[in-house]
Design an enzyme around this catalytic site. Structure first.
Site, short mmCIF file in Angstrom:
data_model
loop_
_atom_site.label_atom_id
_atom_site.label_comp_id
_atom_site.label_asym_id
_atom_site.label_seq_id
_atom_site.Cartn_x
_atom_site.Cartn_y
_atom_site.Cartn_z
N GLY A 1 29.87 2.16 28.39
CA GLY A 1 28.61 1.81 29.03
C GLY A 1 27.72 3.02 29.18
CB SER A 2 24.86 3.62 31.40
OG SER A 2 25.40 3.39 32.69
N GLY B 1 29.66 5.97 33.81
CA GLY B 1 30.73 6.94 33.60
C GLY B 1 30.88 7.92 34.75
CD GLU C 1 34.01 6.98 23.10
OE1 GLU C 1 32.87 7.48 22.96
OE2 GLU C 1 35.04 7.54 22.69
#
EC number: 1.2.1.3
Length: 499
Positions: free
Chosen positions: A232-233, A237, A254
């Site tokens: 995701g963004s 994270g 990721e």
């Protein structure tokens, strides 16, 4: 096919599609297509407990036998490719070829993982002590939580699940609330593979949970889920990573891309234009590997922008199920609003915007926009902020070192590329003083990573990697063993005692 036909072909029942608390809308026209049932946060403890119990059985199944389950999953995916691909298009808004391509990625990682199940190699290490041997062995870690995003609603799960399963780890999947239908359909495919596999697959080996932040929090916070793979963004994270590491879990992150391409004076511009258009507007700019920044040598900038503007004007925007359409919808109105806000901010910062207007004519009632080219005087705050939309910022450079510095001067760091026919420039870009991204390509765009190489690696959060290469080590723990096969026990020099 109508959306009812697609849902039926994927085996989704009326009970699964109605009377739930989570409304599902298709980006194609914004219409509600289902109301699915969510997992209660109170149920997560029992979900995790089932996964822990499954781990105790699955870890003792030989790895090649575990690979057989993944082989069967690949067979089931091949049989369901057309229907699942159509559902990806319906729920995520991808054009038909991209929906099918995502399912093909699932099939490819299954093929990779089947071979991997016989190659979980350790080492034999030379010992400094006479009559001793050292070995390295890799063991399963435990349940793996997979938190996936809407833009790759099924492929990301497969990258993680195929590796985790052959490594001996059960999987708990929390998909995006925007794409639960593809997850339900994929879970059914997985269950068919498990049924064919037989009794060696314990109950709770693969589980699906649907819900919001509370469900994700239960996975992220649980000490019984040692691995959390989240896509995701970078904002997400920053929340997930520290929470997992605070309990000494293993995060595989990721995250954002904000990926750049450097176009050198020697570049094959025809090749570069094709790569730029595909990378920047594919999936309506909603890939983590989408091209967002174009760093062009000053001597060729005007020519390249003119070529791109011409190519952009020829792109067909509309219903992604229609032949010839290359740009489908943004995922929802919120994404469309974010795109327009970013373009407004770029103008304030001195940007010259080509395209980017909201499209309402000739499209269904979803969130559609023309792709935007934005010539920027500097790499401003807006350029450094990733917007999940078809916006391509154009910057200029004079010297390669300047271009590489621009490329690296953003917090995100997933993918990058350079177009050049100069071997010195290419090798410099790939060197330690070149791109700081997890993916660095030459004469190919930043998107389109293939199975075999480890995918990505987010620099901002020290994230992990999924998919190929030695990414499997992220799903296992290393054990080093020393074996004394001599008749003597080495002691520290000068130490003596009677037995």
């Amino acid at each position: 096919m109508t959306h009812q036909d697609i849902l039926k072909a994927c085996g989704l029942t009326s009970a699964e599609l109605s009377d739930g608390t989570l409304a599902v809308r298709s980006p194609i026209d914004g219409a509600e297509i289902a109301r699915v049932h969510e997992t209660s946060a109170d149920d997560m403890q029992s979900v995790i407990a089932r996964s822990v119990a499954a781990f105790k059985a699955w870890r003792d199944v030989p790895a090649p036998r575990r690979g057989e389950l993944v082989r069967l999953l690949g067979e089931e995916l091949r049989a369901a490719k057309t229907e699942l691909g159509a559902l990806v298009t319906l729920e995520a808004g991808k054009i038909t070829s991209e929906g099918l391509g995502e399912v093909q990625e699932m099939i490819d990682i299954c093929d990779f993982a089947v071979g991997l199940s016989r190659q979980l190699y350790g080492l034999t290490i030379a010992s400094e002590r006479p009559g001793h041997k050292m070995t390295e062995t890799w063991h399963p870690m435990g349940p793996c939580g997979v938190i996936s995003a809407f833009n790759f609603p099924v492929a990301v799960w497969s990258w993680n699940a195929a590796l985790a399963l052959v490594c001996g780890d059960p999987v708990i999947w929390k998909p995006s609330e925007k794409t639960p239908l593809t997850a339900i359909a994929t879970h059914k495919i997985m269950m068919r593979a498990i049924e064919r596999f037989g009794a060696d697959a314990p109950e709770g080996l693969c589980q699906l949970v649907i819900g919001g932040a509370a469900v994700g929090e239960a996975l992220v916070s649980s000490r019984d889920v040692p691995i959390i793979s989240a896509t995701g963004s970078t904002r997400m994270g920053h929340i997930v990573g520290p929470k997992v590491m605070a309990r000494f879990g293993r995060p595989i992150l990721e995250l954002g891309g904000n990926n750049a391409m450097i176009v050198a004076p020697s570049a094959d511009l025809d090749m570069a234009v094709r790569a730029i258009v595909f990378s920047a507007v594919g999936t309506a700019g909603q890939r983590c590997t989408s091209l967002r920044r174009l760093i062009v040598h000053r001597s060729i900038k005007d020519d390249l922008v003119a070529r791109l503007a011409k190519a952009y004007s020829s792109l067909k925007i509309g219903d992604p199920r229609e032949a010839g359409v290359l740009i489908g919808p943004l995922v929802d109105k919120g994404a469309l609003d974010a795109m327009q806000k970013a373009l407004s901010n770029a103008k304030v910062e001195g940007g010259k915007v080509h395209g980017g207007e909201v499209v309402t004519s000739g499209v269904p009632a979803g969130a559609y926009a023309a792709p935007a080219l934005v010539e920027m005087p500097t790499q401003s705050a807006t350029v450094k902020t990733e917007t999940f939309a078809p916006i391509l910022y154009v910057l200029t450079y004079d010297e390669l070192d300047e271009a590489i510095a621009l490329q690296n001067d953003v917090p995100q760091g997933l993918s990058s590329c350079i177009f050049t026919l100069n071997i010195r420039e290419a090798e410099t870009f790939l060197s330690a003083s070149g791109s700081d991204c997890g993916i660095a390509n030459v004469n190919i765009g930043p998107s389109g990573a293939e199975i075999g190489g480890a995918f990505g690696g987010e620099k901002e959060t020290g994230g992990g990697r999924e998919s190929g290469s030695d990414a499997w080590k992220g799903y296992m723990r290393r054990q080093t063993s020393t074996i004394n096969y001599s008749s003597k026990l080495p002691l520290a020099q000068g130490v003596k005692f009677d037995i």
